[in-house]
Design a protein around this motif. Structure first.
Motif, mmCIF file in Angstrom:
data_model
loop_
_atom_site.group_PDB
_atom_site.id
_atom_site.type_symbol
_atom_site.label_atom_id
_atom_site.label_comp_id
_atom_site.label_asym_id
_atom_site.label_seq_id
_atom_site.Cartn_x
_atom_site.Cartn_y
_atom_site.Cartn_z
ATOM 1 N N ILE A 47 79.148 43.555 34.766
ATOM 2 C CA ILE A 47 78.711 43.517 36.154
ATOM 3 C C ILE A 47 78.603 42.070 36.607
ATOM 4 O O ILE A 47 77.935 41.242 35.960
ATOM 5 N N ASP A 48 79.241 41.763 37.735
ATOM 6 C CA ASP A 48 79.210 40.423 38.338
ATOM 7 C C ASP A 48 78.522 40.543 39.695
ATOM 8 O O ASP A 48 79.145 40.894 40.693
ATOM 9 N N ASP A 49 77.215 40.280 39.734
ATOM 10 C CA ASP A 49 76.385 40.464 40.927
ATOM 11 C C ASP A 49 76.056 39.092 41.505
ATOM 12 O O ASP A 49 75.210 38.364 40.955
ATOM 13 N N ARG A 50 76.736 38.744 42.642
ATOM 14 C CA ARG A 50 76.510 37.434 43.256
ATOM 15 C C ARG A 50 76.606 37.535 44.775
ATOM 16 O O ARG A 50 76.933 38.589 45.323
ATOM 17 N N LEU A 51 76.344 36.395 45.438
ATOM 18 C CA LEU A 51 76.411 36.350 46.887
ATOM 19 C C LEU A 51 77.869 36.377 47.364
ATOM 20 O O LEU A 51 78.810 36.161 46.589
ATOM 21 N N ILE A 52 78.039 36.611 48.668
ATOM 22 C CA ILE A 52 79.371 36.760 49.244
ATOM 23 C C ILE A 52 80.230 35.525 49.014
ATOM 24 O O ILE A 52 81.437 35.626 48.782
ATOM 25 N N GLY A 53 79.664 34.358 49.055
ATOM 26 C CA GLY A 53 80.457 33.139 48.916
ATOM 27 C C GLY A 53 81.029 32.922 47.535
ATOM 28 O O GLY A 53 81.925 32.091 47.351
ATOM 29 N N ALA A 54 80.525 33.658 46.526
ATOM 30 C CA ALA A 54 81.009 33.471 45.156
ATOM 31 C C ALA A 54 82.429 34.023 45.018
ATOM 32 O O ALA A 54 82.799 35.037 45.614
ATOM 33 N N GLN A 55 83.219 33.318 44.214
ATOM 34 C CA GLN A 55 84.610 33.726 44.016
ATOM 35 C C GLN A 55 84.688 35.014 43.192
ATOM 36 O O GLN A 55 83.890 35.246 42.290
ATOM 37 N N VAL A 56 85.665 35.829 43.548
ATOM 38 C CA VAL A 56 85.933 37.052 42.787
ATOM 39 C C VAL A 56 87.010 36.737 41.765
ATOM 40 O O VAL A 56 88.128 36.346 42.108
ATOM 41 N N ASP A 57 86.678 36.882 40.492
ATOM 42 C CA ASP A 57 87.635 36.562 39.433
ATOM 43 C C ASP A 57 88.842 37.494 39.482
ATOM 44 O O ASP A 57 88.745 38.673 39.864
ATOM 45 N N ALA A 58 89.980 36.957 39.054
ATOM 46 C CA ALA A 58 91.204 37.764 39.041
ATOM 47 C C ALA A 58 91.103 38.932 38.072
ATOM 48 O O ALA A 58 91.791 39.942 38.232
ATOM 49 N N ALA A 59 90.244 38.814 37.051
ATOM 50 C CA ALA A 59 90.093 39.889 36.062
ATOM 51 C C ALA A 59 89.230 41.034 36.564
ATOM 52 O O ALA A 59 89.067 42.038 35.863
ATOM 53 N N THR A 60 88.669 40.911 37.764
ATOM 54 C CA THR A 60 87.813 41.964 38.303
ATOM 55 C C THR A 60 88.636 43.211 38.597
ATOM 56 O O THR A 60 89.717 43.144 39.178
ATOM 57 N N ASP A 61 88.112 44.371 38.187
ATOM 58 C CA ASP A 61 88.795 45.643 38.446
ATOM 59 C C ASP A 61 88.330 46.290 39.742
ATOM 60 O O ASP A 61 89.148 46.737 40.541
ATOM 61 N N TRP A 62 87.012 46.362 39.929
ATOM 62 C CA TRP A 62 86.449 47.008 41.111
ATOM 63 C C TRP A 62 85.522 46.027 41.824
ATOM 64 O O TRP A 62 84.856 45.196 41.198
ATOM 65 N N LEU A 63 85.464 46.146 43.159
ATOM 66 C CA LEU A 63 84.623 45.249 43.952
ATOM 67 C C LEU A 63 83.877 46.057 45.000
ATOM 68 O O LEU A 63 84.485 46.838 45.751
ATOM 69 N N ILE A 64 82.537 45.879 45.044
ATOM 70 C CA ILE A 64 81.707 46.458 46.096
ATOM 71 C C ILE A 64 81.365 45.322 47.058
ATOM 72 O O ILE A 64 80.696 44.356 46.673
ATOM 73 N N TRP A 65 81.825 45.439 48.290
ATOM 74 C CA TRP A 65 81.698 44.353 49.273
ATOM 75 C C TRP A 65 80.703 44.780 50.344
ATOM 76 O O TRP A 65 80.984 45.662 51.151
ATOM 77 N N LEU A 66 79.501 44.164 50.337
ATOM 78 C CA LEU A 66 78.461 44.459 51.315
ATOM 79 C C LEU A 66 78.362 43.286 52.275
ATOM 80 O O LEU A 66 77.415 42.492 52.245
ATOM 81 N N GLY A 67 79.374 43.171 53.116
ATOM 82 C CA GLY A 67 79.412 42.058 54.041
ATOM 83 C C GLY A 67 80.363 42.343 55.184
ATOM 84 O O GLY A 67 80.809 43.480 55.381
ATOM 85 N N PRO A 68 80.703 41.319 55.957
ATOM 86 C CA PRO A 68 81.621 41.489 57.082
ATOM 87 C C PRO A 68 83.055 41.750 56.592
ATOM 88 O O PRO A 68 83.279 42.043 55.416
ATOM 89 N N GLU A 69 84.000 41.611 57.495
ATOM 90 C CA GLU A 69 85.404 41.852 57.154
ATOM 91 C C GLU A 69 85.810 41.012 55.946
ATOM 92 O O GLU A 69 85.572 39.810 55.897
#
Length: 381
Positions: A226-248
């Motif tokens: 689990i990678d739990d961070r703020l919106i500004g944090a980079q999403v690693d290329a190895a990430t499989d699933w992403l939950i995005w709780l923010g704007p567009e």
């Protein structure tokens, strides 16, 4: 006797096209030589060479065409019909005891084939389990002639099913024989890296998503990262699933989705995608849109109890995981009597001896034209 034995003689009909040629050569306009006295004073010269010429070439063409069309009409039962004797095919599913099967079907002669890639003959080594029974049976049914007969042998429990129903063009004789159902292949859970991006602790629904991810980790901690961070944090290329709780989401995240990522975001009023989650009242709660090789999943309500009461259910973590996984997989095993194939009533079975109406009409027109031209020739002679 099978009509297939007459196939070589069908070529003789085309050889009949030589008949009009011979008739036109024999019945050329006859020229009679007349001798008269004045010719003896003429100096003898070289006689002109005689060239092979056909009288009435268009009449000849019509006659040749007529014979070719008649030959084609007579060949229709061989070209399109069921002119050979139907074959008996015996398709054997993985796990069937061949010795017991042959004893039970001692009075049936046919060609025995394994339901395995390439459909090898039964007699050699059995195919290595597991085999995709349903898809192989559909392929085998489509490959054999519609007039053939099909018998399917399978153990009491069938493995290798899929989500599709078994509709075949052959009625089929579904026989359960002794055998041992192969053990289903055990699949190792795939490790997943899941990223959660939010605007801070006050983000609506954040606690419920964190609780769902915590439930995943508690059941299989070695599987989930689990990678739990703020919106500004980079999403690693190895990430499989992403939950995005923010704007567009930014363009780089959409590009990540096209490469195979799966992104879930809240988008009220969205209408793009197929419905993958409905509430108890039938209202759509989530949509799934394919983008490139990935998926964009849209929750149509904010993840708060006032708008989405399902976040309070004990099954919400499983529902959230099902959204990413694409729903529950269909079972691959079932009792043989419960999955018996049904004959497809829309199967396009060729008639036994079709006579093409356009071909018959064309023959009649060519024959009429030939008769008119031949009659006109005689009247002018």
């Amino acid at each position: 006797m099978s009509l297939g034995l007459l196939l070589p003689f069908g070529l003789l009909a085309l050889a009949g096209a030589l008949l009009p040629l011979l008739i036109h050569l024999v019945r050329r306009t006859e020229q009679t030589a007349l001798d008269f006295a004045a010719l003896r004073w003429l100096r003898e010269s070289v006689k002109p060479r005689r060239r092979l010429r056909f009288e009435d070439p268009w009449l000849l063409v019509l006659r040749l065409l007529l014979l070719a069309l008649i030959a084609l009409l007579l060949a229709q039962p061989l070209l399109h019909g069921n002119w050979r004797e139907p074959r008996q095919w015996i398709a054997v599913a993985d796990g069937v005891d061949i010795g017991a099967a042959r004893r039970e079907l001692a009075g049936i002669e046919g060609e025995w084939r394994w339901l395995a890639p390439g459909f090898p003959e039964v007699g050699g080594a059995a195919p290595s389990p597991p085999q995709p029974f349903a898809s192989l049976l559909r392929e085998f049914d489509a490959d054999i002639d519609p007039a053939d007969r099909l018998t399917v042998l399978l153990p009491a429990q069938v493995d290798g099913l899929d989500a599709g129903s078994l509709h075949l063009q052959h009625a089929g004789d579904w026989q359960v024989v002794p055998g041992q159902t192969p053990a289903p292949a055990t699949s190792t859970p795939v490790p997943r890296t899941v990223a959660l991006r939010h605007a801070g602790p006050e983000t609506a629904g954040l606690d419920y998503f964190r609780a769902a991810l915590g439930a995943w980790q508690s059941t299989a901690p070695e599987r989930w990262t689990i990678d739990d961070r703020l919106i500004g944090a980079q999403v690693d290329a190895a990430t499989d699933w992403l939950i995005w709780l923010g704007p567009e989401p930014p363009p780089e995240l959409l590009a990540w989705v096209r490469e195979g990522g799966r992104l879930l975001r809240i988008e009220e009023g969205a209408q793009t995608g197929r419905v993958v989650w409905r509430g108890s009242d039938g209202a759509a709660l989530a949509l799934d849109e394919s983008i490139g090789r990935g998926h964009l999943i849209r929750l149509l309500q904010p993840a708060i109890p006032e708008r989405l009461p399902a976040v309070l259910d004990a099954g919400f973590p499983d529902r959230l995981r099902a959204l990413f996984e694409g729903g529950k997989k269909a079972p691959t095993q079932a009792l043989a009597v419960a999955v018996q194939a049904q004959r497809d009533s829309t199967a396009n079975l060729a008639p036994a001896t079709p006579l093409e109406a356009p071909l018959v009409i064309l023959i009649a027109l060519v024959f009429l034209a030939e008769r008119l031209m031949a009659t006109r020739r005689r009247s002018l002679a």
